[in-house]
Write a protein that holds these residues in place. Structure first.
Motif, mmCIF file in Angstrom:
data_model
loop_
_atom_site.group_PDB
_atom_site.id
_atom_site.type_symbol
_atom_site.label_atom_id
_atom_site.label_comp_id
_atom_site.label_asym_id
_atom_site.label_seq_id
_atom_site.Cartn_x
_atom_site.Cartn_y
_atom_site.Cartn_z
ATOM 1 N N ARG A 61 0.901 -1.181 0.114
ATOM 2 C CA ARG A 61 -0.215 -0.090 0.061
ATOM 3 C C ARG A 61 0.926 1.225 -0.037
ATOM 4 N NH1 ARG A 61 -3.643 -2.030 4.690
ATOM 5 N NH2 ARG A 61 -2.058 -1.330 5.580
ATOM 6 N N ASN A 62 1.975 1.257 0.657
ATOM 7 C CA ASN A 62 2.886 2.217 0.684
ATOM 8 C C ASN A 62 4.012 2.132 -0.073
ATOM 9 O OD1 ASN A 62 4.237 4.809 1.338
ATOM 10 N ND2 ASN A 62 4.278 4.340 3.674
ATOM 11 N N VAL A 63 3.722 2.361 -1.501
ATOM 12 C CA VAL A 63 4.907 2.245 -2.522
ATOM 13 C C VAL A 63 5.859 3.134 -2.289
ATOM 14 C CG1 VAL A 63 4.972 2.128 -4.998
ATOM 15 C CG2 VAL A 63 3.089 1.315 -4.016
ATOM 16 N N GLY A 64 5.431 4.598 -2.144
ATOM 17 C CA GLY A 64 6.453 5.426 -1.933
ATOM 18 C C GLY A 64 7.612 5.063 -1.015
ATOM 19 N N ALA A 65 7.138 4.510 0.069
ATOM 20 C CA ALA A 65 8.129 4.137 1.252
ATOM 21 C C ALA A 65 8.942 3.030 0.942
ATOM 22 C CB ALA A 65 7.432 3.679 2.695
ATOM 23 N N LEU A 66 8.360 1.954 0.170
ATOM 24 C CA LEU A 66 9.127 0.953 -0.211
ATOM 25 C C LEU A 66 10.320 1.459 -1.423
ATOM 26 C CD1 LEU A 66 9.364 -2.115 -0.382
ATOM 27 C CD2 LEU A 66 7.712 -1.987 -2.203
ATOM 28 N N LEU A 67 10.023 2.070 -2.388
ATOM 29 C CA LEU A 67 10.577 2.738 -3.487
ATOM 30 C C LEU A 67 11.855 3.301 -2.690
ATOM 31 C CD1 LEU A 67 8.228 3.461 -6.118
ATOM 32 C CD2 LEU A 67 9.627 1.510 -6.136
ATOM 33 N N ARG A 68 11.817 4.064 -1.648
ATOM 34 C CA ARG A 68 12.544 4.702 -0.972
ATOM 35 C C ARG A 68 13.665 4.023 -0.463
ATOM 36 N NH1 ARG A 68 8.381 8.254 -0.040
ATOM 37 N NH2 ARG A 68 7.913 7.287 2.103
ATOM 38 N N ARG A 69 13.183 2.857 0.246
ATOM 39 C CA ARG A 69 13.757 1.804 0.863
ATOM 40 C C ARG A 69 14.658 1.346 -0.010
ATOM 41 N NH1 ARG A 69 14.095 -0.385 6.233
ATOM 42 N NH2 ARG A 69 16.178 -1.332 5.996
ATOM 43 N N LEU A 70 14.126 0.949 -1.211
ATOM 44 C CA LEU A 70 14.912 0.208 -2.324
ATOM 45 C C LEU A 70 16.029 1.243 -2.859
ATOM 46 C CD1 LEU A 70 11.873 -1.611 -4.193
ATOM 47 C CD2 LEU A 70 13.979 -2.722 -3.284
ATOM 48 N N THR A 71 15.699 2.365 -2.944
ATOM 49 C CA THR A 71 16.786 3.268 -3.316
ATOM 50 C C THR A 71 18.065 3.544 -2.511
ATOM 51 O OG1 THR A 71 14.908 4.695 -4.635
ATOM 52 C CG2 THR A 71 17.060 5.764 -4.310
ATOM 53 N N GLN A 72 17.572 3.437 -1.368
ATOM 54 C CA GLN A 72 18.667 3.463 -0.090
ATOM 55 C C GLN A 72 19.590 2.150 -0.328
ATOM 56 O OE1 GLN A 72 16.231 3.999 3.254
ATOM 57 N NE2 GLN A 72 16.310 6.061 3.090
ATOM 58 N N MET A 73 18.769 0.990 -0.668
ATOM 59 C CA MET A 73 19.367 -0.306 -0.738
ATOM 60 C C MET A 73 20.542 -0.252 -1.758
ATOM 61 S SD MET A 73 17.916 -4.288 -1.060
ATOM 62 C CE MET A 73 17.950 -3.933 -2.953
ATOM 63 N N GLU A 74 19.942 0.075 -2.984
ATOM 64 C CA GLU A 74 20.777 0.047 -4.113
ATOM 65 C C GLU A 74 21.858 1.272 -4.088
ATOM 66 O OE1 GLU A 74 21.341 -1.851 -6.608
ATOM 67 O OE2 GLU A 74 19.262 -2.927 -6.485
ATOM 68 N N SER A 75 21.703 2.302 -3.324
ATOM 69 C CA SER A 75 22.914 3.206 -3.041
ATOM 70 C C SER A 75 23.767 2.620 -2.057
ATOM 71 C CB SER A 75 22.154 4.625 -2.453
ATOM 72 O OG SER A 75 21.381 5.203 -3.293
ATOM 73 N N ARG A 76 23.372 1.995 -1.233
ATOM 74 C CA ARG A 76 24.397 1.265 -0.329
ATOM 75 C C ARG A 76 25.240 0.341 -1.208
ATOM 76 N NH1 ARG A 76 23.595 -2.376 5.018
ATOM 77 N NH2 ARG A 76 25.721 -2.297 5.560
ATOM 78 N N PHE A 77 24.497 -0.451 -1.673
ATOM 79 C CA PHE A 77 25.034 -1.509 -2.513
ATOM 80 C C PHE A 77 26.301 -0.849 -3.498
ATOM 81 C CE2 PHE A 77 22.022 -5.272 -2.625
ATOM 82 C CZ PHE A 77 21.899 -5.192 -1.317
ATOM 83 N N GLY A 78 26.094 0.182 -4.093
ATOM 84 C CA GLY A 78 26.872 0.979 -4.810
ATOM 85 C C GLY A 78 28.129 1.575 -4.277
ATOM 86 N N SER A 79 28.033 1.780 -2.883
ATOM 87 C CA SER A 79 28.891 2.495 -2.163
ATOM 88 C C SER A 79 29.835 1.516 -1.742
ATOM 89 C CB SER A 79 28.615 3.567 -1.004
ATOM 90 O OG SER A 79 27.855 2.756 -0.038
ATOM 91 N N ILE A 80 29.276 0.475 -1.270
ATOM 92 C CA ILE A 80 30.007 -0.872 -0.959
ATOM 93 C C ILE A 80 30.829 -1.561 -2.083
ATOM 94 C CG2 ILE A 80 29.871 -3.264 -0.181
ATOM 95 C CD1 ILE A 80 27.325 -2.551 1.654
ATOM 96 N N HIS A 81 30.100 -1.547 -3.271
ATOM 97 C CA HIS A 81 30.876 -2.236 -4.521
ATOM 98 C C HIS A 81 32.087 -1.230 -4.901
ATOM 99 C CE1 HIS A 81 27.245 -4.384 -5.826
ATOM 100 N NE2 HIS A 81 27.965 -5.242 -5.335
ATOM 101 N N ALA A 82 31.680 0.352 -4.837
ATOM 102 C CA ALA A 82 32.695 1.116 -5.230
ATOM 103 C C ALA A 82 33.724 1.439 -4.098
ATOM 104 C CB ALA A 82 31.944 2.528 -5.625
ATOM 105 N N GLU A 83 33.419 1.669 -3.104
ATOM 106 C CA GLU A 83 34.337 2.126 -1.881
ATOM 107 C C GLU A 83 34.964 0.996 -1.417
ATOM 108 O OE1 GLU A 83 32.060 4.716 0.757
ATOM 109 O OE2 GLU A 83 31.229 5.903 -0.908
ATOM 110 N N GLU A 84 34.408 -0.215 -1.248
ATOM 111 C CA GLU A 84 35.003 -1.314 -0.511
ATOM 112 C C GLU A 84 35.596 -2.397 -1.425
ATOM 113 O OE1 GLU A 84 35.819 -1.382 2.713
ATOM 114 O OE2 GLU A 84 34.478 0.472 3.105
ATOM 115 N N LEU A 85 34.735 -2.755 -2.074
ATOM 116 C CA LEU A 85 35.313 -4.154 -3.059
ATOM 117 C C LEU A 85 36.016 -3.732 -4.504
ATOM 118 C CD1 LEU A 85 31.701 -6.147 -2.816
ATOM 119 C CD2 LEU A 85 33.871 -6.019 -1.269
ATOM 120 N N ALA A 86 35.848 -2.548 -4.951
ATOM 121 C CA ALA A 86 36.664 -2.130 -6.089
ATOM 122 C C ALA A 86 37.868 -1.992 -5.675
ATOM 123 C CB ALA A 86 35.969 -0.736 -6.477
ATOM 124 N N LYS A 87 38.179 -1.794 -4.384
ATOM 125 C CA LYS A 87 39.589 -1.262 -3.943
ATOM 126 C C LYS A 87 40.429 -2.366 -3.498
ATOM 127 C CE LYS A 87 38.207 3.118 -1.977
ATOM 128 N NZ LYS A 87 38.015 3.922 -0.699
#
Length: 156
Positions: A97-123
């Motif tokens: 029912r609260n699509v906006g909250a779910l999509l915000r949480r997914l955006t945060q998840m993908e951003s975190r994954f991106g930072s982990i991939h870029a800042e940790e694993l890519a090093k």
């Protein structure tokens, strides 16, 4: 945990993200633009898992420092916890029912994954590992942007 085990765990995380997006595609089947988005993201996460498995076959014996392995392990646990938190939100009575909250949480998840991939694993010291995780970080950024756009469309 050694490099090979870390890469196998990373592939499992990507597969778990694929399963989450596949579940969301079914949950939002009545909203075609969201269902299509989640289907696309599921396919891309499956590709991420495959690419990591290929990397593990060719570079799983590469020497990684203990410090790097420990950081990698902590980040993997965090990624799995993030996926499970989103899954719990999606399955809750308010998730669909609260699509906006779910999509915000997914955006945060993908951003975190991106930072982990870029800042940790890519090093990583291994150039092939750096290249793969840098490319995954770019795809994660694109995922975040696609989800942000979907959030705007869903509230319009």
């Amino acid at each position: 945990m050694n490099a090979s085990e870390c890469l196998r765990a990373a592939a499992r995380i990507e597969s778990t993200a694929k399963e989450l997006y596949a579940e969301l595609a079914v949950t939002f089947a009545q909203q075609p633009f969201l269902a299509e988005l989640f289907e696309r993201l599921a396919l891309e996460e499956a590709q991420h898992a495959m690419r990591i498995r290929l990397l593990e076959r060719h570079h799983g014996r590469a020497p990684w420092s203990e410090e790097m392995l420990e950081r990698f392990q902590v980040e993997l646990v965090g990624m799995l916890e993030e996926i499970e938190a989103v899954r719990k939100l999606a399955r809750s009575s308010g998730g669909a029912r609260n699509v906006g909250a779910l999509l915000r949480r997914l955006t945060q998840m993908e951003s975190r994954f991106g930072s982990i991939h870029a800042e940790e694993l890519a090093k990583s010291a291994a150039p092939a590992v750096q290249k793969l995780f840098a490319s995954l970080a770019l795809q994660d950024a694109k995922h975040s942007e696609m989800i942000r756009k979907a959030a705007v469309l869903s509230t319009a």
